[in-house]
Scaffold this active site. Structure first.
Site, PDB file in Angstrom:
ATOM      1  N   ILE A 195      -3.412 -27.297  64.197  1.00 48.51           N
ATOM      2  CA  ILE A 195      -3.985 -26.160  64.907  1.00 48.51           C
ATOM      3  C   ILE A 195      -5.465 -25.981  64.617  1.00 48.51           C
ATOM      4  O   ILE A 195      -6.109 -25.086  65.169  1.00 48.51           O
ATOM      5  CB  ILE A 195      -3.231 -24.853  64.572  1.00 48.51           C
ATOM      6  CG1 ILE A 195      -3.225 -24.601  63.059  1.00 48.51           C
ATOM      7  CG2 ILE A 195      -1.822 -24.883  65.124  1.00 48.51           C
ATOM      8  CD1 ILE A 195      -2.584 -23.279  62.671  1.00 48.51           C
ATOM      9  N   GLY A 198     -11.220 -28.892  59.738  1.00 51.05           N
ATOM     10  CA  GLY A 198     -12.410 -28.528  58.998  1.00 51.05           C
ATOM     11  C   GLY A 198     -13.113 -29.760  58.483  1.00 51.05           C
ATOM     12  O   GLY A 198     -12.692 -30.894  58.733  1.00 51.05           O
ATOM     13  N   SER A 199     -14.214 -29.568  57.755  1.00 50.72           N
ATOM     14  CA  SER A 199     -14.978 -30.686  57.241  1.00 50.72           C
ATOM     15  C   SER A 199     -14.227 -31.438  56.145  1.00 50.72           C
ATOM     16  O   SER A 199     -14.437 -32.634  55.953  1.00 50.72           O
ATOM     17  CB  SER A 199     -16.316 -30.182  56.695  1.00 50.72           C
ATOM     18  OG  SER A 199     -17.053 -29.558  57.714  1.00 50.72           O
ATOM     19  N   PHE A 200     -13.382 -30.723  55.408  1.00 53.58           N
ATOM     20  CA  PHE A 200     -12.703 -31.340  54.279  1.00 53.58           C
ATOM     21  C   PHE A 200     -11.207 -31.526  54.506  1.00 53.58           C
ATOM     22  O   PHE A 200     -10.505 -31.974  53.611  1.00 53.58           O
ATOM     23  CB  PHE A 200     -12.894 -30.483  53.012  1.00 53.58           C
ATOM     24  CG  PHE A 200     -14.336 -30.316  52.627  1.00 53.58           C
ATOM     25  CD1 PHE A 200     -15.244 -31.335  52.832  1.00 53.58           C
ATOM     26  CD2 PHE A 200     -14.776 -29.130  52.086  1.00 53.58           C
ATOM     27  CE1 PHE A 200     -16.571 -31.181  52.495  1.00 53.58           C
ATOM     28  CE2 PHE A 200     -16.112 -28.967  51.731  1.00 53.58           C
ATOM     29  CZ  PHE A 200     -17.013 -29.995  51.935  1.00 53.58           C
ATOM     30  N   GLY A 201     -10.707 -31.146  55.659  1.00 53.90           N
ATOM     31  CA  GLY A 201      -9.275 -31.264  55.885  1.00 53.90           C
ATOM     32  C   GLY A 201      -8.891 -30.710  57.233  1.00 53.90           C
ATOM     33  O   GLY A 201      -9.717 -30.589  58.133  1.00 53.90           O
ATOM     34  N   ASP A 312     -19.951 -15.703  56.218  1.00 56.78           N
ATOM     35  CA  ASP A 312     -19.767 -16.465  57.452  1.00 56.78           C
ATOM     36  C   ASP A 312     -18.979 -15.639  58.462  1.00 56.78           C
ATOM     37  O   ASP A 312     -18.053 -16.125  59.107  1.00 56.78           O
ATOM     38  CB  ASP A 312     -19.051 -17.793  57.165  1.00 56.78           C
ATOM     39  CG  ASP A 312     -19.191 -18.785  58.317  1.00 56.78           C
ATOM     40  OD1 ASP A 312     -20.110 -18.602  59.141  1.00 56.78           O
ATOM     41  OD2 ASP A 312     -18.389 -19.726  58.400  1.00 56.78           O
TER      42      ASP A 312
END
Length: 481
Positions: A195, A198-201, A312
């Protein structure tokens, strides 16, 4: 989709690391997305699509369950509708939603005094406890609804759970000694739905002990990256400290072996970005209630000496929860601070967050405090009224540069309720000392909300749901009396 510069919102952070290491109410439920995600990321919804169609009226759609109507009327302080519904179905008064919350919990949390009176008159359990063991009185105290508190106490109400207590007085669990560590064998990623990314997962919807949840996983290739793991553990340590109706709920984590996983409630309703992209400008009543939900969530984060600065705050990080309630999520960039004075300043990473919603002091790498979230909130408010982000003709980096270097602010082109433009202008002041605190913002929004409600003829109020549904959502809650 945002321009490529929005995707650069996390670019500086990633480059630094490279240098070192290389609908309808019942359909709306729970979600979480990855950290450091570009603003162009595909929207989240229950089936992975961006569809948020919701043309439901309580008077015309049999699919709307009676409990859903009860919660809606309780949150809107609609005494007449409550009495009618409870006369037809008296057993509803103590029924609970997904979170074990009764209609009295909802009325208490949103300060709906008259609704609370009707519910108690019809046999509502004054000390009913939700899945966090919180009572209606605890919810009322957490939101400082004094009149509702007096009513509940007069009827035998007691403070139960954590909503009415000082959460900072309880030592948080540590990574090595926690009661939220989840056995990874309980998380079956093979039968899951992606769904978000991200940058790391990535973020996947899975069933955990029979319940849909959202799971953020760290990519196996990054499981040995010390900085990635450090950031993951920071987010876990931060999330275990927070619990609030307007914050995405942390459920647990896998921290002892790869793949590292963070488990939160699943919100299939998607995020505010999807709403604005599909619907454009929202009705003023909807905006004010949405703004109150966001402000209450951030007020909770900012409250107390251990202040959490989100850093953020943007529509993609505002998710749609139960009964169309908004919840603030994604704490991958947040900072936990020890505050001693109201405007304590900290030297933190510059250009953290998303450029289009970024405070000038962050863009310019200056010291900043929690008022950076107030600035971002103002941009979200503006976008809800205008239907598009400020300076949409510019890429996000250039928009942030104009705001910071040339003190540019967007123009108002739509109709705003009295007092709303002034509030937005104060919130996006270049001088952070001039921005109001969120507790003041809530007070002013509640005043605007009261004036909006008073301007609606009584004969039209019963039709509010259908008009709100035409925008994909209803504007519920926000009672102050």
């Amino acid at each position: 989709m945002e321009s490529k510069a929005d995707g650069d919102s996390s670019g500086n952070r990633l480059r630094d690391k490279a240098k070192i290491l290389g609908s309808a109410l019942k359909r709306l439920s729970r979600g979480k997305r990855g950290e450091l995600v570009a603003d162009g990321e595909s929207p989240r919804s229950q089936d992975g699509s961006s569809s948020r169609s919701s043309q439901i009226s309580p008077n015309s759609d049999p699919a709307v369950k009676p409990l859903t109507l009860l919660l809606f009327h309780s949150r809107n302080n609609d005494v007449e509708a409550l009495r009618k519904l409870l006369k037809e179905k008296p057993e509803l008064v103590n029924e609970t939603d997904y979170d074990g919350r009764t209609a009295l919990h909802v009325a208490a949390a949103y300060g709906c005094l008259q609704a609370a009176k009707v519910l108690l008159e019809n046999g509502a359990k004054v000390n009913a406890q939700d899945r966090w063991n919180s009572s209606p009185l605890a919810d009322a105290k957490a939101s400082n609804h004094q009149e509702v508190m007096k009513l509940l106490i007069a009827n035998g109400g007691e403070i139960m759970g954590t909503h009415g207590q000082e959460i900072r007085s309880v030592a948080p669990p540590t990574i090595l000694k926690s009661d939220w560590e989840i056995d990874p064998t309980e998380i079956d990623l093979t039968n899951s739905t992606k769904i978000g990314k991200g940058s790391f997962g990535e973020i996947r919807k899975v069933l955990w002990r029979g319940t849909p949840v959202a799971v953020k996983t760290i990519l196996p290739a990054l499981s040995d990256d010390k900085l990635v793991v450090q950031d993951f553990r920071h987010e876990v340590e931060l999330l275990v400290k927070v619990r609030h109706p307007n914050i995405v709920q942390f459920l647990g984590a896998v921290t002892k072996k790869p793949p590292l996983m963070l488990i939160t409630e699943y919100l299939p309703g998607g995020d505010l970005h999807v709403v604005l992209k599909e619907k454009g400008p929202l009705p003023a009543a909807t905006i004010v209630n949405y703004a109150l939900d966001i402000a209450r969530g951030v007020t909770y984060l900012h409250n107390g000496p251990n202040t959490i600065i989100h850093r953020d705050l943007k529509p993609r990080n505002v998710l749609i929860g139960e009964s169309n309630q908004l919840k603030v999520g994604d704490f991958g960039l947040s900072k936990l601070m020890k505050m001693t004075n109201l405007h304590d300043m900290y030297r933190m990473t510059g250009e953290t967050g998303s450029y289009r919603y970024m405070a000038p002091e962050v863009f310019e790498h200056r010291a900043y405090d929690k008022s950076v979230d107030v600035f971002s909130f103002a941009i979200i408010l503006y976008e809800m009224f205008e239907g598009s982000p400020p300076f949409s003709h510019m890429d996000a980096y250039e928009a942030a540069r104009q705001v910071a270097k040339n003190e540019k602010r967007p123009s108002f082109t739509k109709q705003y309720p009295p007092g709303m433009k002034e509030l937005i202008q104060e919130c996006w002041q270049g001088d952070h000392y001039m921005r109001p605190l969120f507790v003041e913002i809530i007070s002013r929004l509640e005043k605007i909300n009261q004036e909006l409600q008073a301007a609606i003829p009584p004969a039209e109020r019963s039709h509010l749901w259908q008009r709100r549904s035409a925008h994909g959502h209803h504007a519920s809650g926000g009672c102050s009396k």
